[in-house]
Design a protein around this motif. Structure first.
Motif, PDB file in Angstrom:
ATOM      1  N   VAL A  19       0.831  -1.204   0.000  1.00 47.36           N
ATOM      2  CA  VAL A  19       0.000   0.000   0.000  1.00 47.36           C
ATOM      3  C   VAL A  19       0.868   1.256   0.000  1.00 47.36           C
ATOM      4  O   VAL A  19       0.422   2.308  -0.437  1.00 47.36           O
ATOM      5  N   GLN A  20       2.069   1.183   0.451  1.00 44.98           N
ATOM      6  CA  GLN A  20       2.976   2.332   0.525  1.00 44.98           C
ATOM      7  C   GLN A  20       4.109   2.178  -0.497  1.00 44.98           C
ATOM      8  O   GLN A  20       5.266   2.023  -0.128  1.00 44.98           O
ATOM      9  N   PRO A  21       3.802   2.235  -1.801  1.00 47.17           N
ATOM     10  CA  PRO A  21       4.847   1.959  -2.787  1.00 47.17           C
ATOM     11  C   PRO A  21       5.923   3.054  -2.862  1.00 47.17           C
ATOM     12  O   PRO A  21       7.006   2.806  -3.351  1.00 47.17           O
ATOM     13  N   HIS A  22       5.638   4.248  -2.380  1.00 45.71           N
ATOM     14  CA  HIS A  22       6.620   5.323  -2.486  1.00 45.71           C
ATOM     15  C   HIS A  22       7.685   5.273  -1.393  1.00 45.71           C
ATOM     16  O   HIS A  22       8.638   6.040  -1.430  1.00 45.71           O
ATOM     17  N   LEU A  23       7.544   4.385  -0.424  1.00 44.39           N
ATOM     18  CA  LEU A  23       8.524   4.247   0.648  1.00 44.39           C
ATOM     19  C   LEU A  23       9.179   2.873   0.581  1.00 44.39           C
ATOM     20  O   LEU A  23       8.546   1.896   0.190  1.00 44.39           O
ATOM     21  N   PRO A  24      10.439   2.791   0.963  1.00 45.29           N
ATOM     22  CA  PRO A  24      11.093   1.478   1.022  1.00 45.29           C
ATOM     23  C   PRO A  24      10.395   0.576   2.052  1.00 45.29           C
ATOM     24  O   PRO A  24       9.868   1.063   3.054  1.00 45.29           O
ATOM     25  N   PRO A  25      10.384  -0.723   1.819  1.00 42.06           N
ATOM     26  CA  PRO A  25       9.689  -1.641   2.732  1.00 42.06           C
ATOM     27  C   PRO A  25      10.177  -1.559   4.179  1.00 42.06           C
ATOM     28  O   PRO A  25       9.387  -1.695   5.096  1.00 42.06           O
ATOM     29  N   THR A  26      11.466  -1.301   4.384  1.00 44.71           N
ATOM     30  CA  THR A  26      11.961  -1.238   5.767  1.00 44.71           C
ATOM     31  C   THR A  26      11.360  -0.044   6.508  1.00 44.71           C
ATOM     32  O   THR A  26      11.037  -0.139   7.688  1.00 44.71           O
ATOM     33  N   ILE A  27      11.180   1.069   5.820  1.00 48.68           N
ATOM     34  CA  ILE A  27      10.589   2.259   6.444  1.00 48.68           C
ATOM     35  C   ILE A  27       9.115   1.987   6.773  1.00 48.68           C
ATOM     36  O   ILE A  27       8.622   2.364   7.831  1.00 48.68           O
ATOM     37  N   VAL A  28       8.411   1.319   5.848  1.00 47.85           N
ATOM     38  CA  VAL A  28       6.996   1.002   6.086  1.00 47.85           C
ATOM     39  C   VAL A  28       6.860   0.102   7.309  1.00 47.85           C
ATOM     40  O   VAL A  28       6.009   0.335   8.179  1.00 47.85           O
ATOM     41  N   LEU A  29       7.700  -0.902   7.403  1.00 45.94           N
ATOM     42  CA  LEU A  29       7.632  -1.803   8.554  1.00 45.94           C
ATOM     43  C   LEU A  29       7.988  -1.069   9.846  1.00 45.94           C
ATOM     44  O   LEU A  29       7.367  -1.297  10.886  1.00 45.94           O
ATOM     45  N   ARG A  30       8.964  -0.180   9.801  1.00 40.89           N
ATOM     46  CA  ARG A  30       9.305   0.608  10.983  1.00 40.89           C
ATOM     47  C   ARG A  30       8.160   1.536  11.370  1.00 40.89           C
ATOM     48  O   ARG A  30       7.890   1.760  12.549  1.00 40.89           O
ATOM     49  N   HIS A  31       7.458   2.095  10.355  1.00 40.69           N
ATOM     50  CA  HIS A  31       6.320   2.970  10.618  1.00 40.69           C
ATOM     51  C   HIS A  31       5.235   2.206  11.383  1.00 40.69           C
ATOM     52  O   HIS A  31       4.690   2.714  12.363  1.00 40.69           O
ATOM     53  N   TYR A  32       4.918   0.990  10.940  1.00 39.05           N
ATOM     54  CA  TYR A  32       3.899   0.200  11.624  1.00 39.05           C
ATOM     55  C   TYR A  32       4.395  -0.303  12.978  1.00 39.05           C
ATOM     56  O   TYR A  32       3.604  -0.477  13.906  1.00 39.05           O
ATOM     57  N   ALA A  33       5.684  -0.516  13.121  1.00 39.82           N
ATOM     58  CA  ALA A  33       6.233  -0.928  14.417  1.00 39.82           C
ATOM     59  C   ALA A  33       6.134   0.206  15.429  1.00 39.82           C
ATOM     60  O   ALA A  33       6.048  -0.024  16.628  1.00 39.82           O
ATOM     61  N   ALA A  34       6.119   1.454  14.954  1.00 40.99           N
ATOM     62  CA  ALA A  34       6.044   2.616  15.838  1.00 40.99           C
ATOM     63  C   ALA A  34       4.620   2.908  16.293  1.00 40.99           C
ATOM     64  O   ALA A  34       4.408   3.787  17.132  1.00 40.99           O
ATOM     65  N   ALA A  35       3.636   2.200  15.769  1.00 39.33           N
ATOM     66  CA  ALA A  35       2.235   2.507  16.038  1.00 39.33           C
ATOM     67  C   ALA A  35       1.819   2.375  17.507  1.00 39.33           C
ATOM     68  O   ALA A  35       1.082   3.225  17.998  1.00 39.33           O
ATOM     69  N   PRO A  36       2.239   1.355  18.249  1.00 40.10           N
ATOM     70  CA  PRO A  36       1.680   1.185  19.600  1.00 40.10           C
ATOM     71  C   PRO A  36       1.981   2.322  20.567  1.00 40.10           C
ATOM     72  O   PRO A  36       1.102   2.751  21.292  1.00 40.10           O
ATOM     73  N   ASN A  37       3.221   2.813  20.594  1.00 39.63           N
ATOM     74  CA  ASN A  37       3.543   3.878  21.549  1.00 39.63           C
ATOM     75  C   ASN A  37       4.840   4.575  21.154  1.00 39.63           C
ATOM     76  O   ASN A  37       5.561   4.140  20.256  1.00 39.63           O
ATOM     77  N   CYS A  38       5.126   5.667  21.826  1.00 41.04           N
ATOM     78  CA  CYS A  38       6.322   6.457  21.507  1.00 41.04           C
ATOM     79  C   CYS A  38       7.614   5.725  21.859  1.00 41.04           C
ATOM     80  O   CYS A  38       8.643   5.954  21.227  1.00 41.04           O
ATOM     81  N   GLY A  39       7.570   4.866  22.834  1.00 38.78           N
ATOM     82  CA  GLY A  39       8.760   4.095  23.180  1.00 38.78           C
ATOM     83  C   GLY A  39       9.224   3.243  22.009  1.00 38.78           C
ATOM     84  O   GLY A  39      10.421   3.181  21.701  1.00 38.78           O
ATOM     85  N   LEU A  40       8.284   2.605  21.327  1.00 38.79           N
ATOM     86  CA  LEU A  40       8.643   1.812  20.152  1.00 38.79           C
ATOM     87  C   LEU A  40       9.044   2.705  18.989  1.00 38.79           C
ATOM     88  O   LEU A  40       9.921   2.344  18.201  1.00 38.79           O
ATOM     89  N   ALA A  41       8.424   3.871  18.870  1.00 39.37           N
ATOM     90  CA  ALA A  41       8.813   4.803  17.805  1.00 39.37           C
ATOM     91  C   ALA A  41      10.261   5.244  18.000  1.00 39.37           C
ATOM     92  O   ALA A  41      11.021   5.354  17.035  1.00 39.37           O
ATOM     93  N   ARG A  42      10.641   5.490  19.237  1.00 45.50           N
ATOM     94  CA  ARG A  42      12.037   5.860  19.511  1.00 45.50           C
ATOM     95  C   ARG A  42      12.970   4.673  19.255  1.00 45.50           C
ATOM     96  O   ARG A  42      14.083   4.852  18.761  1.00 45.50           O
TER      97      ARG A  42
END
Length: 148
Positions: A89-112
């Motif tokens: 669904v996110q073809p304009h971003l590399p797959p690693t960035i997309v996966l990191r984006h979804y990994a950051a979803a639960p809370n700011c600790g994971l985003a950091r």
């Protein structure tokens, strides 16, 4: 009354009662029972297993090992499909960035943890629920309160 406080059921074998009644219980009783030949004992055990399975199935309690594994396998397959679709669904971003984006979803600790915080609106790692003051920056660093 003669001081004997045992109940009448204490003398009946097979019923729980006083500590003085041991008839029909314990190792001595097990040793005195006739033993079944091994092949007959196996047949009796198999009959009991089949009866237990039949009653459990009728009650809706019996599940084969394959049926117990099915929900876990389905969950794993769905997780892989969801990850694959998220990357598509996110073809304009590399797959690693997309996966990191979804990994950051639960809370700011994971985003950091995945190095996507702080994130501005529209950037990977930005989730509106992480933007407490709605200023467009999620997971802002908290100013230190060091007093000298």
């Amino acid at each position: 009354m003669s001081g004997d406080t045992r109940r009448e059921t204490d003398h009946q074998p097979g019923l729980r009662g006083g500590s003085e009644c041991h008839e029909g219980h314990g190792e001595a009783a097990a040793a005195s029972r006739p033993r079944l030949p091994p092949d007959l004992a196996e047949k009796e055990a198999e009959k009991l297993r089949q009866r237990f399975a039949r009653i459990s199935k009728a009650a809706g309690l019996y599940r084969t090992p394959q049926k117990r594994r099915l929900p876990f396998v389905a969950l794993i397959i769905l997780a892989f499909l969801a990850g694959f679709l998220a990357v598509l669904v996110q073809p304009h971003l590399p797959p690693t960035i997309v996966l990191r984006h979804y990994a950051a979803a639960p809370n700011c600790g994971l985003a950091r943890l995945v190095k996507l915080a702080p994130a501005r609106r529209g950037e990977p790692g930005y989730w509106p629920r992480h933007d407490a003051d709605n200023d467009g920056i999620a997971c802002e660093p908290v100013p230190s309160t060091n007093v000298d």
